[in-house]
Design a protein around this motif. Structure first.
Motif, PDB file in Angstrom:
ATOM      1  N   VAL A  15       0.866  -1.182   0.000  1.00 26.92           N
ATOM      2  CA  VAL A  15       0.000   0.000   0.000  1.00 26.92           C
ATOM      3  C   VAL A  15       0.903   1.233   0.000  1.00 26.92           C
ATOM      4  CG1 VAL A  15      -1.742   1.288   1.299  1.00 26.92           C
ATOM      5  CG2 VAL A  15      -1.809  -1.221   1.264  1.00 26.92           C
ATOM      6  N   GLN A  16       0.675   2.175  -0.913  1.00 25.43           N
ATOM      7  CA  GLN A  16       1.468   3.412  -0.965  1.00 25.43           C
ATOM      8  C   GLN A  16       0.568   4.600  -1.272  1.00 25.43           C
ATOM      9  OE1 GLN A  16       4.657   3.461  -0.145  1.00 25.43           O
ATOM     10  NE2 GLN A  16       5.094   1.256  -0.283  1.00 25.43           N
ATOM     11  N   ASP A  17       0.929   5.771  -0.729  1.00 26.01           N
ATOM     12  CA  ASP A  17       0.294   7.015  -1.165  1.00 26.01           C
ATOM     13  C   ASP A  17       1.401   7.930  -1.675  1.00 26.01           C
ATOM     14  OD1 ASP A  17       1.460   7.919   1.188  1.00 26.01           O
ATOM     15  OD2 ASP A  17      -0.418   8.118   2.278  1.00 26.01           O
ATOM     16  N   LEU A  18       1.263   9.252  -1.506  1.00 31.06           N
ATOM     17  CA  LEU A  18       2.302  10.130  -2.061  1.00 31.06           C
ATOM     18  C   LEU A  18       3.451  10.379  -1.073  1.00 31.06           C
ATOM     19  CD1 LEU A  18       0.186  12.634  -4.178  1.00 31.06           C
ATOM     20  CD2 LEU A  18       1.563  10.705  -4.962  1.00 31.06           C
ATOM     21  N   GLY A  19       3.458   9.687   0.066  1.00 33.60           N
ATOM     22  CA  GLY A  19       4.657   9.706   0.912  1.00 33.60           C
ATOM     23  C   GLY A  19       4.492  10.412   2.234  1.00 33.60           C
ATOM     24  N   PRO A  29      12.341   7.547   5.942  1.00 33.73           N
ATOM     25  CA  PRO A  29      12.314   7.879   4.517  1.00 33.73           C
ATOM     26  C   PRO A  29      10.952   8.404   4.086  1.00 33.73           C
ATOM     27  CG  PRO A  29      12.791   5.526   4.855  1.00 33.73           C
ATOM     28  CD  PRO A  29      12.487   6.117   6.193  1.00 33.73           C
ATOM     29  N   VAL A  30      10.881   9.026   2.893  1.00 36.88           N
ATOM     30  CA  VAL A  30       9.591   9.560   2.441  1.00 36.88           C
ATOM     31  C   VAL A  30       8.629   8.456   2.005  1.00 36.88           C
ATOM     32  CG1 VAL A  30      10.258  11.887   1.792  1.00 36.88           C
ATOM     33  CG2 VAL A  30      10.524  10.049   0.146  1.00 36.88           C
ATOM     34  N   SER A  31       9.163   7.356   1.498  1.00 34.62           N
ATOM     35  CA  SER A  31       8.319   6.265   0.981  1.00 34.62           C
ATOM     36  C   SER A  31       7.338   6.788  -0.066  1.00 34.62           C
ATOM     37  CB  SER A  31       7.567   5.558   2.115  1.00 34.62           C
ATOM     38  OG  SER A  31       8.492   5.046   3.044  1.00 34.62           O
ATOM     39  N   GLY A  32       6.198   6.128  -0.224  1.00 35.07           N
ATOM     40  CA  GLY A  32       5.239   6.536  -1.251  1.00 35.07           C
ATOM     41  C   GLY A  32       5.530   5.849  -2.581  1.00 35.07           C
ATOM     42  N   GLY A  33       4.595   5.972  -3.512  1.00 34.54           N
ATOM     43  CA  GLY A  33       4.733   5.326  -4.814  1.00 34.54           C
ATOM     44  C   GLY A  33       6.008   5.778  -5.517  1.00 34.54           C
ATOM     45  N   VAL A  34       6.766   4.824  -6.045  1.00 40.59           N
ATOM     46  CA  VAL A  34       8.003   5.153  -6.753  1.00 40.59           C
ATOM     47  C   VAL A  34       7.672   5.868  -8.071  1.00 40.59           C
ATOM     48  CG1 VAL A  34      10.066   4.175  -7.827  1.00 40.59           C
ATOM     49  CG2 VAL A  34       9.248   3.264  -5.662  1.00 40.59           C
ATOM     50  N   GLY A  51      -3.821  11.898  -3.822  1.00 39.82           N
ATOM     51  CA  GLY A  51      -2.945  11.352  -2.790  1.00 39.82           C
ATOM     52  C   GLY A  51      -3.533  10.218  -1.973  1.00 39.82           C
ATOM     53  N   ASP A  52      -4.681   9.684  -2.391  1.00 39.31           N
ATOM     54  CA  ASP A  52      -5.229   8.534  -1.656  1.00 39.31           C
ATOM     55  C   ASP A  52      -4.297   7.330  -1.791  1.00 39.31           C
ATOM     56  OD1 ASP A  52      -7.506   9.589  -0.502  1.00 39.31           O
ATOM     57  OD2 ASP A  52      -8.772   9.219  -2.246  1.00 39.31           O
ATOM     58  N   ALA A  53      -4.422   6.389  -0.866  1.00 38.45           N
ATOM     59  CA  ALA A  53      -3.566   5.202  -0.912  1.00 38.45           C
ATOM     60  C   ALA A  53      -4.054   4.239  -1.990  1.00 38.45           C
ATOM     61  CB  ALA A  53      -3.547   4.515   0.443  1.00 38.45           C
TER      62      ALA A  53
END
Lengths: 342, 217
Positions: A15-19, A29-34, A51-53
């Motif tokens: 699961v990712q959003d914009l970080g 780390p910022v994480s989020g979608g690469v 920015g939803d997951a």
């Protein structure tokens, strides 16, 4: 009630959003979608906030059983999609009813796909984000990748049928070629390389190796690049996109789950509007670097935002899909089996 | 002080030649001062050994405006920070808690006890947090213990591992691959989402390692 159940998790699905911003000083780390553009587009296609997951799907897709009606869109790496046995297109929102199974087949190009569900995927917000950080085991679904039997929930129960059939026009979709041109800015440690060594970065392509994950992507060049700084250099701040030169002379391009500081010399940095290109590269792809300046970098970033927000509705091939409760009219273009009634 | 672009979404302030305790205290004061009134558009400020990273969103603020903020903020003079916190961290050295201690002893031509004595004798300063959530970079190690990192990182270093590399010592907050030499282990949690202060340590803190007796666990 959950919206879907995971039948097969795929190779690496998180699961990712914009970080996660504002915690880098604590080593988070910022994480989020690469590939944040593909993630945003998937969300916009189903009527979510950008920015939803969503699910980030790597190399090989999952199989999901839907438990209630919803709208879904898949963007990013080009994979063969089937909804209960029928081919469905990428970059377009489609209707899934309870009992449908969405499965992913052959991956044609690119590395990561994004699956958004109307209402946005719901997992607890940790430090301001729903993104999974595998290295620390938090965020996302219990801090880990999806596994068989997981239940997926949404934040809102959203089923606006007008959101079915949204698509990103074909000419605006990104392509994922095997030879990738990437723009970079001179790195903060470029003074640790002679002119000759620095020039090598732009002379010949670098090949993506099998060592790649959400933290970084290792590249091998025909010539190795040698820095003139000691092996035990002090750490400096890094960003996703930082290109570090390893003692072996090979490169690592940092991605979203990379640490906030790094000790290898940074020869250059991929501009933020193009880090996604590294995120979509698969082993064997060739990367060619090209130097640019900060103004161009910001222009590219602004343009990218405009292109990807240009989701529009187009009516084309129509067919009907009947469920127990509803009869919906659905638009599906680019569907190889045109006019096929289910 | 030099400022350089780190890609198109961050700037790095270089304090080259910052070596003395006094220089490092100044760097820490600047760091805390910059954090205090950062305008919208600056998302993160990160302290390293002799540099500060200022991260911004280019769609909200221009790099020129970020530079202006930095210069204005630092020109105003930075106020003195209070007395640093001193934190004592118990460490179980060697054996299965410090799998690299015996090899390190061989490499440095010392006994394990000497390494333990050197490592636990000194008070260290936390220079910055990075690598993993809550991982403290601390120094300086006594010159006798300075070793290069491993050429190939170990695939798994246990959470709580106390390790050394270069002139620094650190503590792994999570199980992870790692290139530092592990000499001991502490039960202290370096990062905890349940605490109001996520990280046990912050830049400027002073750290003592105390030798814990093995039979107590």
């Amino acid at each position: 009630m959950p919206v879907a159940k995971v039948l097969e998790p795929g190779f690496l699905t998180t699961v990712q959003d914009l970080g996660r911003y504002g915690y880098r000083h604590q080593g988070v780390p910022v994480s989020g979608g690469v590939d944040p553009w593909a993630l945003r587009t998937a969300n916009m296609l189903v009527g979510n906030s950008p920015g939803d997951a969503a699910l980030e799907i790597t190399l090989q897709g999952p199989a999901l059983l839907f438990l209630r009606d919803c709208i879904v869109a898949v963007t990013g790496a080009d994979m063969e999609l089937h909804l209960s046995g029928h081919k469905v297109p990428m970059w377009e929102s489609f209707f899934c009813s309870a009992g449908d199974i969405l499965s992913f087949g052959y991956r044609r190009e690119g590395c990561r796909s994004y699956l958004a569900i109307s209402g946005g995927i719901d997992v607890p917000v940790v430090l301001g984000s729903r993104s999974t950080l595998l290295t620390a085991g938090f965020g996302g679904l219990a801090g880990r990748r999806l596994k068989k039997g997981d239940l997926i929930k949404t934040v809102r129960r959203s089923l606006e049928i007008t959101q079915v059939g949204n698509k990103l026009p074909g000419d605006q979709r990104p392509v994922y070629p095997s030879k990738i041109s990437v723009k970079v800015i001179r790195g903060i440690n470029s003074d640790r390389f002679s002119k000759r060594e620095y020039a090598k970065l732009f002379e010949s392509p670098f090949e993506v190796t099998g060592r790649f994950d959400r933290m970084g992507c290792c590249l091998e060049g025909q010539n190795t690049i040698i820095s003139n700084s000691a092996a035990t250099m002090e750490s400096y701040p890094v960003v996703p996109g930082s290109i570090q030169v390893l003692p072996s002379g090979n490169l690592i391009v940092l991605l979203n789950d990379s640490q906030s500081t790094g000790g290898y010399p940074q020869i250059a940095c991929v501009i933020s509007g193009e880090v996604w290109k590294i995120g979509q590269a698969v082993p064997g792809n060739k990367i060619v670097f090209e130097e640019t300046d900060i103004n161009t970098a910001h222009e590219i970033l602004n343009m990218k935002g405009k292109v990807f927000s240009n989701v529009r509705k187009e009516s084309a091939v129509r067919f009907y899909k009947r469920t127990e409760k509803h009869c919906y009219e659905i638009n599906l273009q680019n569907c190889p089996e045109k006019g096929n009634d289910i | 002080m030099k400022i350089r672009y780190l890609g198109d979404s961050a700037l790095v302030l270089f304090y080259e030649g910052a070596e003395s305790e006094r220089d490092i205290r100044q760097l820490q004061r600047d760091y805390y001062s910059l954090r205090e009134q950062a305008p919208d558009g600056i998302s993160d400020i990160v302290l390293c050994y002799n540099s500060i990273g200022v991260y911004y969103n280019p769609q909200m603020i221009t790099p020129d405006n970020v530079v202006q903020y930095i210069r204005a903020r630092l020109a105003g003079g930075t106020k003195k920070t209070g007395k640093p916190n001193i934190i004592s961290i118990p460490v179980y050295y060697g054996g299965r808690y410090g799998p690299d201690l015996s090899k390190l002893a061989e490499y440095l031509n010392m006994t394990e006890e000497e390494i333990i004595r050197y490592h636990s004798q000194k008070t260290y300063t936390v220079w910055g947090i990075g690598f993993l959530p809550g991982f403290p970079y601390m120094g300086k190690l006594p010159p006798e213990l300075v070793v290069p990192r491993k050429t190939t990182p170990a695939p798994k270093v246990a959470a709580g591992s106390v390790a050394v590399a270069g002139f620094q010592t650190g503590i792994y907050p999570f199980d992870s691959p790692g290139g530092w030499h592990v000499i001991g282990w502490t039960p202290f949690k370096m990062f905890d989402l349940e605490r109001p202060e996520l990280c046990l340590l912050k830049p400027g803190d002073k750290v003592n390692f105390t030798v814990a007796e093995r039979h107590t666990i």
